[in-house]
Structure formats: C-alpha cells, structure tokens
Design a protein around this motif. Structure first.
Motif, PDB file in Angstrom:
ATOM      1  N   ILE A  88      -0.784  -2.924  -3.436  1.00 51.03           N
ATOM      2  CA  ILE A  88      -1.512  -2.867  -2.160  1.00 51.03           C
ATOM      3  C   ILE A  88      -0.828  -3.745  -1.118  1.00 51.03           C
ATOM      4  CG2 ILE A  88      -3.691  -3.381  -0.991  1.00 51.03           C
ATOM      5  CD1 ILE A  88      -3.924  -0.977  -2.831  1.00 51.03           C
ATOM      6  N   THR A  89      -0.418  -4.952  -1.496  1.00 52.00           N
ATOM      7  CA  THR A  89       0.264  -5.814  -0.527  1.00 52.00           C
ATOM      8  C   THR A  89       1.628  -5.222  -0.156  1.00 52.00           C
ATOM      9  OG1 THR A  89       1.121  -7.256  -2.285  1.00 52.00           O
ATOM     10  CG2 THR A  89      -0.941  -7.914  -1.235  1.00 52.00           C
ATOM     11  N   ALA A  90       2.296  -4.602  -1.127  1.00 54.79           N
ATOM     12  CA  ALA A  90       3.570  -3.938  -0.818  1.00 54.79           C
ATOM     13  C   ALA A  90       3.347  -2.790   0.152  1.00 54.79           C
ATOM     14  CB  ALA A  90       4.235  -3.436  -2.103  1.00 54.79           C
ATOM     15  N   TYR A  91       2.239  -2.069  -0.015  1.00 55.29           N
ATOM     16  CA  TYR A  91       1.882  -0.973   0.902  1.00 55.29           C
ATOM     17  C   TYR A  91       1.717  -1.494   2.324  1.00 55.29           C
ATOM     18  CZ  TYR A  91      -0.873   2.725   3.089  1.00 55.29           C
ATOM     19  OH  TYR A  91      -1.331   3.692   3.956  1.00 55.29           O
ATOM     20  N   VAL A  92       0.948  -2.553   2.480  1.00 58.53           N
ATOM     21  CA  VAL A  92       0.720  -3.134   3.811  1.00 58.53           C
ATOM     22  C   VAL A  92       2.048  -3.556   4.428  1.00 58.53           C
ATOM     23  CG1 VAL A  92      -0.295  -5.107   5.040  1.00 58.53           C
ATOM     24  CG2 VAL A  92      -1.655  -3.854   3.338  1.00 58.53           C
ATOM     25  N   ARG A  93       2.840  -4.284   3.671  1.00 58.47           N
ATOM     26  CA  ARG A  93       4.133  -4.767   4.174  1.00 58.47           C
ATOM     27  C   ARG A  93       5.064  -3.607   4.537  1.00 58.47           C
ATOM     28  NH1 ARG A  93       4.462 -10.118   5.600  1.00 58.47           N
ATOM     29  NH2 ARG A  93       2.978 -11.208   4.315  1.00 58.47           N
ATOM     30  N   ALA A  94       5.113  -2.601   3.676  1.00 58.47           N
ATOM     31  CA  ALA A  94       6.020  -1.474   3.912  1.00 58.47           C
ATOM     32  C   ALA A  94       5.590  -0.665   5.135  1.00 58.47           C
ATOM     33  CB  ALA A  94       6.087  -0.582   2.674  1.00 58.47           C
ATOM     34  N   MET A  95       4.291  -0.454   5.283  1.00 55.37           N
ATOM     35  CA  MET A  95       3.795   0.295   6.441  1.00 55.37           C
ATOM     36  C   MET A  95       4.182  -0.401   7.746  1.00 55.37           C
ATOM     37  SD  MET A  95       2.167   3.125   5.641  1.00 55.37           S
ATOM     38  CE  MET A  95       1.138   3.438   7.068  1.00 55.37           C
ATOM     39  N   ILE A  96       4.039  -1.714   7.768  1.00 58.27           N
ATOM     40  CA  ILE A  96       4.351  -2.460   8.989  1.00 58.27           C
ATOM     41  C   ILE A  96       5.854  -2.609   9.168  1.00 58.27           C
ATOM     42  CG2 ILE A  96       4.123  -4.707  10.136  1.00 58.27           C
ATOM     43  CD1 ILE A  96       1.254  -4.828   8.961  1.00 58.27           C
ATOM     44  N   SER A  97       6.584  -2.909   8.101  1.00 57.69           N
ATOM     45  CA  SER A  97       8.027  -3.135   8.247  1.00 57.69           C
ATOM     46  C   SER A  97       8.767  -1.864   8.630  1.00 57.69           C
ATOM     47  CB  SER A  97       8.622  -3.758   6.984  1.00 57.69           C
ATOM     48  OG  SER A  97       8.576  -2.850   5.894  1.00 57.69           O
ATOM     49  N   TYR A  98       8.327  -0.710   8.096  1.00 59.65           N
ATOM     50  CA  TYR A  98       8.995   0.537   8.471  1.00 59.65           C
ATOM     51  C   TYR A  98       8.826   0.782   9.974  1.00 59.65           C
ATOM     52  CZ  TYR A  98      10.539   5.347   8.680  1.00 59.65           C
ATOM     53  OH  TYR A  98      11.237   6.489   9.022  1.00 59.65           O
ATOM     54  N   GLN A  99       7.629   0.600  10.456  1.00 61.23           N
ATOM     55  CA  GLN A  99       7.376   0.861  11.876  1.00 61.23           C
ATOM     56  C   GLN A  99       8.101  -0.144  12.768  1.00 61.23           C
ATOM     57  OE1 GLN A  99       3.255   2.663  12.620  1.00 61.23           O
ATOM     58  NE2 GLN A  99       2.983   1.565  10.676  1.00 61.23           N
ATOM     59  N   GLU A 187      -1.417 -11.737   8.115  1.00 63.03           N
ATOM     60  CA  GLU A 187      -2.860 -11.718   8.347  1.00 63.03           C
ATOM     61  C   GLU A 187      -3.503 -10.452   7.791  1.00 63.03           C
ATOM     62  OE1 GLU A 187      -4.702 -14.095   9.199  1.00 63.03           O
ATOM     63  OE2 GLU A 187      -3.220 -15.499   9.954  1.00 63.03           O
ATOM     64  N   VAL A 188      -2.853  -9.322   8.004  1.00 63.36           N
ATOM     65  CA  VAL A 188      -3.404  -8.060   7.473  1.00 63.36           C
ATOM     66  C   VAL A 188      -3.444  -8.119   5.946  1.00 63.36           C
ATOM     67  CG1 VAL A 188      -3.087  -5.568   7.290  1.00 63.36           C
ATOM     68  CG2 VAL A 188      -2.688  -6.698   9.483  1.00 63.36           C
ATOM     69  N   GLU A 189      -2.407  -8.661   5.352  1.00 60.38           N
ATOM     70  CA  GLU A 189      -2.390  -8.783   3.887  1.00 60.38           C
ATOM     71  C   GLU A 189      -3.561  -9.635   3.404  1.00 60.38           C
ATOM     72  OE1 GLU A 189       0.318 -11.050   0.617  1.00 60.38           O
ATOM     73  OE2 GLU A 189       1.411  -9.907   2.117  1.00 60.38           O
ATOM     74  N   ARG A 190      -3.804 -10.787   4.039  1.00 63.96           N
ATOM     75  CA  ARG A 190      -4.928 -11.656   3.646  1.00 63.96           C
ATOM     76  C   ARG A 190      -6.262 -10.935   3.844  1.00 63.96           C
ATOM     77  NH1 ARG A 190      -1.385 -15.946   5.263  1.00 63.96           N
ATOM     78  NH2 ARG A 190      -1.857 -15.707   7.475  1.00 63.96           N
ATOM     79  N   PHE A 191      -6.372 -10.228   4.954  1.00 56.51           N
ATOM     80  CA  PHE A 191      -7.581  -9.453   5.275  1.00 56.51           C
ATOM     81  C   PHE A 191      -7.855  -8.410   4.191  1.00 56.51           C
ATOM     82  CE2 PHE A 191      -8.988  -5.414   7.242  1.00 56.51           C
ATOM     83  CZ  PHE A 191     -10.250  -5.773   7.692  1.00 56.51           C
ATOM     84  N   VAL A 192      -6.821  -7.691   3.795  1.00 52.98           N
ATOM     85  CA  VAL A 192      -6.975  -6.627   2.799  1.00 52.98           C
ATOM     86  C   VAL A 192      -7.333  -7.208   1.436  1.00 52.98           C
ATOM     87  CG1 VAL A 192      -5.713  -4.855   1.509  1.00 52.98           C
ATOM     88  CG2 VAL A 192      -5.527  -4.960   4.002  1.00 52.98           C
ATOM     89  N   LEU A 193      -6.636  -8.257   1.034  1.00 55.49           N
ATOM     90  CA  LEU A 193      -6.924  -8.859  -0.280  1.00 55.49           C
ATOM     91  C   LEU A 193      -8.340  -9.407  -0.341  1.00 55.49           C
ATOM     92  CD1 LEU A 193      -3.550 -10.620  -1.128  1.00 55.49           C
ATOM     93  CD2 LEU A 193      -4.494  -8.543  -2.158  1.00 55.49           C
ATOM     94  N   ALA A 194      -8.804  -9.995   0.765  1.00 62.01           N
ATOM     95  CA  ALA A 194     -10.186 -10.508   0.793  1.00 62.01           C
ATOM     96  C   ALA A 194     -11.191  -9.370   0.678  1.00 62.01           C
ATOM     97  CB  ALA A 194     -10.417 -11.285   2.082  1.00 62.01           C
ATOM     98  N   ALA A 195     -10.831  -8.204   1.194  1.00 60.67           N
ATOM     99  CA  ALA A 195     -11.746  -7.066   1.181  1.00 60.67           C
ATOM    100  C   ALA A 195     -11.824  -6.377  -0.180  1.00 60.67           C
ATOM    101  CB  ALA A 195     -11.312  -6.046   2.237  1.00 60.67           C
ATOM    102  N   ILE A 196     -10.767  -6.433  -0.954  1.00 60.46           N
ATOM    103  CA  ILE A 196     -10.731  -5.619  -2.178  1.00 60.46           C
ATOM    104  C   ILE A 196     -10.876  -6.410  -3.477  1.00 60.46           C
ATOM    105  CG2 ILE A 196      -9.346  -3.823  -1.056  1.00 60.46           C
ATOM    106  CD1 ILE A 196      -6.890  -4.877  -2.548  1.00 60.46           C
ATOM    107  N   THR A 197     -10.735  -7.737  -3.403  1.00 57.56           N
ATOM    108  CA  THR A 197     -10.802  -8.521  -4.640  1.00 57.56           C
ATOM    109  C   THR A 197     -12.064  -9.375  -4.689  1.00 57.56           C
ATOM    110  OG1 THR A 197      -9.457 -10.256  -3.626  1.00 57.56           O
ATOM    111  CG2 THR A 197      -8.309  -8.617  -4.932  1.00 57.56           C
TER     112      THR A 197
END
Length: 197
Positions: A88-99, A187-197
């Motif tokens: 999931i964190t790789a997904y967030v990073r990849a989505m942002i880094s590609y763009q 920040e998005v990574e922290r936000f996502v991890l807080a939401a799903i774990t």
C-alpha cells in the motif's frame, strides 16, 4: 479479416501518439489540431487520419498508452513488496512519483478527461478511473484484511479515498509547483496507514 500491422506502421502510430501527448500537454486539447500533430510528426494530416480516424480517437489512444505505462510502473513497485502494508505504501509512492516524473502525462490525462469549459467536471463520470485503478487497490486492501494485516473497513470507500487523496495532492502540485511533492507523499502515506491499520 484485418491484416496485422507492420513494424513501420506501429512505429508511425507511436510517433503520432508521442507528438499528440506533447502538444496536448502544452497547448491543451482544444488548442491541438490534427494539422499541428501532423506537422510535429513530419507527416500529412491524411497520414494521421490513416492511423487514427479522428482527433478524439487519437486522444483516446494517447490516453490509453499513458494509463498503460502508468499502470505498469505502479504494478512493478507494488508487486515486489513482501506484505500488504508495504504494498500500500509502495502504491502511494508510485502513484505520486510517476506523476511527478511524467508531468506531460498528467496534463494529457487532465485535458482529455476533464470538461474543457472549466477544467473541473469529468466529461464522463468515472472515466478518471481507467484500468480499474480503485478496483485493483480495493483488491489489495481485501488481501490485507484476509491476512489479518489490516483492520475491517469498506475497501471500496477506502480505495476511493486513497485515490482522492493522491489526486488532490497532485492537482495542487500542478497548480502550485513549489509544493514539496516528496513531503506531501510522506503525509499521504501516514494518512493512509492511519486509516487502514
């Protein structure tokens, strides 16, 4: 039965698509004509129309190519992770880094998918989610729930929320390039991890 395309035809189509991406990303969809694409490719307008029957079909082909490259980039980074949380964190990073690395692709997506009148309304609701973007993420979240790595939640809603957070950050960066996109990704990574774990 249609004949298979030749190497030369595939190369020509690729050249036309690349010129289309360049022009739409700099001049906008409305500001890009088939004549301008033909001129940039060094061919006639008739040759462009031979490969793509209309500007709309050409823009759609360019969009599909961008989404395919984008999807391949993200999947390659997600698939090599050892667990769901890392995926999931790789997904967030990849989505942002590609763009971040492919700004002209982001501009093409925006120009082709959004209503030209004001640049905020989708031409076709749900069209931004090409390639089953949220569905793939929802499936990944479901895998994490089954493995006991993630809490129970509605995976469709959370997948859409994660996509929305990523899209919001990237949209803001496009308008305000001074935004530190790496810090925003943190920040998005922290936000996502807080939401799903």
């Amino acid at each position: 039965m249609s004949r298979p395309t030749t190497f030369t035809e595939r190369a020509r189509r690729e050249q036309i698509i690349e010129c289309t991406i360049d022009l739409i990303s700099t001049k906008g969809y409305r500001g890009t004509s088939l004549s301008a694409i033909a001129e940039a490719a060094g061919i006639s307008k008739a040759a462009v129309l031979y490969h793509f029957s209309s500007k709309e079909n050409l823009a759609q082909a360019a969009l599909e190519q961008v989404f395919e490259q984008f999807g391949d980039y993200v999947r390659a980074r997600v698939d090599r992770q050892p667990d769901t949380r890392s995926a999931i964190t790789a997904y967030v990073r990849a989505m942002i880094s590609y763009q971040s690395a492919h700004r002209r692709h982001v501009r093409l997506i925006t120009e082709v998918l959004l209503d030209d009148a004001n640049g905020t309304k989708l031409k076709a609701p749900g069209s931004h989610d090409a390639g089953g973007r949220w569905q793939g993420l929802a499936a990944l979240l479901e895998d994490g729930q089954r493995a006991g790595e993630l809490r129970e939640f509605d995976t469709t809603t959370v997948a859409l929320a994660i996509g929305g957070a990523i899209d919001g950050v990237v949209s803001h960066w496009l308008a305000h390039p001074e935004l530190d996109l790496d810090a925003a990704a943190d920040e998005v990574e922290r936000f996502v991890l807080a939401a799903i774990t």
